[in-house]
Design a protein around this motif. Sequence first.
Motif, mmCIF file in Angstrom:
data_model
loop_
_atom_site.group_PDB
_atom_site.id
_atom_site.type_symbol
_atom_site.label_atom_id
_atom_site.label_comp_id
_atom_site.label_asym_id
_atom_site.label_seq_id
_atom_site.Cartn_x
_atom_site.Cartn_y
_atom_site.Cartn_z
ATOM 1 N N THR A 7 47.481 -18.114 15.003
ATOM 2 C CA THR A 7 46.635 -18.800 15.973
ATOM 3 C C THR A 7 46.081 -20.064 15.334
ATOM 4 N N LEU A 8 46.237 -21.189 16.048
ATOM 5 C CA LEU A 8 45.758 -22.481 15.565
ATOM 6 C C LEU A 8 44.779 -23.059 16.568
ATOM 7 N N THR A 9 43.630 -23.508 16.072
ATOM 8 C CA THR A 9 42.656 -24.212 16.888
ATOM 9 C C THR A 9 42.726 -25.677 16.499
ATOM 10 N N ILE A 10 42.915 -26.527 17.504
ATOM 11 C CA ILE A 10 43.165 -27.942 17.268
ATOM 12 C C ILE A 10 42.078 -28.758 17.938
ATOM 13 N N SER A 11 41.497 -29.688 17.195
ATOM 14 C CA SER A 11 40.497 -30.610 17.722
ATOM 15 C C SER A 11 41.206 -31.857 18.245
ATOM 16 N N LEU A 12 40.812 -32.298 19.426
ATOM 17 C CA LEU A 12 41.400 -33.487 20.045
ATOM 18 C C LEU A 12 40.285 -34.496 20.334
ATOM 19 N N PRO A 13 39.761 -35.157 19.290
ATOM 20 C CA PRO A 13 38.627 -36.058 19.480
ATOM 21 C C PRO A 13 38.971 -37.197 20.445
ATOM 22 N N GLY A 14 38.033 -37.461 21.345
ATOM 23 C CA GLY A 14 38.195 -38.572 22.278
ATOM 24 C C GLY A 14 39.064 -38.271 23.487
ATOM 25 N N CYS A 15 39.545 -37.073 23.628
ATOM 26 C CA CYS A 15 40.397 -36.711 24.767
ATOM 27 C C CYS A 15 39.543 -36.717 26.037
ATOM 28 N N ARG A 16 39.997 -37.440 27.080
ATOM 29 C CA ARG A 16 39.168 -37.612 28.272
ATOM 30 C C ARG A 16 39.720 -36.994 29.548
ATOM 31 N N SER A 17 40.938 -36.440 29.501
ATOM 32 C CA SER A 17 41.484 -35.842 30.714
ATOM 33 C C SER A 17 42.470 -34.738 30.356
ATOM 34 N N LEU A 18 42.739 -33.873 31.334
ATOM 35 C CA LEU A 18 43.707 -32.807 31.131
ATOM 36 C C LEU A 18 45.101 -33.387 30.887
ATOM 37 N N ASP A 75 53.363 -26.620 9.731
ATOM 38 C CA ASP A 75 53.723 -27.963 9.264
ATOM 39 C C ASP A 75 54.079 -28.888 10.422
ATOM 40 N N LYS A 76 54.882 -28.387 11.363
ATOM 41 C CA LYS A 76 55.293 -29.224 12.496
ATOM 42 C C LYS A 76 54.104 -29.601 13.372
ATOM 43 N N ILE A 77 53.160 -28.698 13.525
ATOM 44 C CA ILE A 77 51.981 -29.018 14.328
ATOM 45 C C ILE A 77 51.104 -30.029 13.588
ATOM 46 N N GLN A 78 50.934 -29.852 12.283
ATOM 47 C CA GLN A 78 50.143 -30.817 11.492
ATOM 48 C C GLN A 78 50.712 -32.228 11.623
ATOM 49 N N ARG A 79 52.041 -32.325 11.608
ATOM 50 C CA ARG A 79 52.696 -33.644 11.652
ATOM 51 C C ARG A 79 52.910 -34.167 13.061
ATOM 52 N N GLY A 80 53.058 -33.271 14.048
ATOM 53 C CA GLY A 80 53.513 -33.709 15.354
ATOM 54 C C GLY A 80 52.490 -33.756 16.471
ATOM 55 N N VAL A 81 51.257 -33.348 16.200
ATOM 56 C CA VAL A 81 50.240 -33.322 17.249
ATOM 57 C C VAL A 81 49.185 -34.377 16.950
ATOM 58 N N ASP A 82 48.781 -35.097 17.998
ATOM 59 C CA ASP A 82 47.745 -36.120 17.863
ATOM 60 C C ASP A 82 46.379 -35.450 17.915
ATOM 61 N N GLY A 83 46.044 -34.763 16.834
ATOM 62 C CA GLY A 83 44.783 -34.050 16.718
ATOM 63 C C GLY A 83 44.677 -33.468 15.324
ATOM 64 N N ARG A 84 43.589 -32.733 15.079
ATOM 65 C CA ARG A 84 43.366 -32.119 13.771
ATOM 66 C C ARG A 84 43.351 -30.609 13.894
ATOM 67 N N VAL A 85 44.097 -29.945 13.053
ATOM 68 C CA VAL A 85 44.061 -28.493 13.026
ATOM 69 C C VAL A 85 42.759 -28.093 12.331
#
Length: 93
Positions: A7-18, A75-85
Amino acid sequence: MHIAVLTLTISLPGCRSLKEKRQRMGGLHERFGRNPAVAVCESGEHDRLEASEWTFVVAATTLPKMESLCSEIEDKIQRGVDGRVMEVTREVL
């Protein structure tokens, strides 16, 4: 058979819409769901735009293969998602 729940919880700072949240998560379900050894779902943080939680169930015939698949997903999520794990939990069943 070895099974892990990752299970990974990811922070998406500045996200303004679904819509932006979906774009930033980059199709995790489609990418990882193709592997028959992995089941994936968005498991939490549905009501928050600035966070997302994803759970992966990984099955493999050997413990090293299961560990390798879990590490590959992380690793793929760390590199491929515009957010912070922010948090990773791994439970071996």
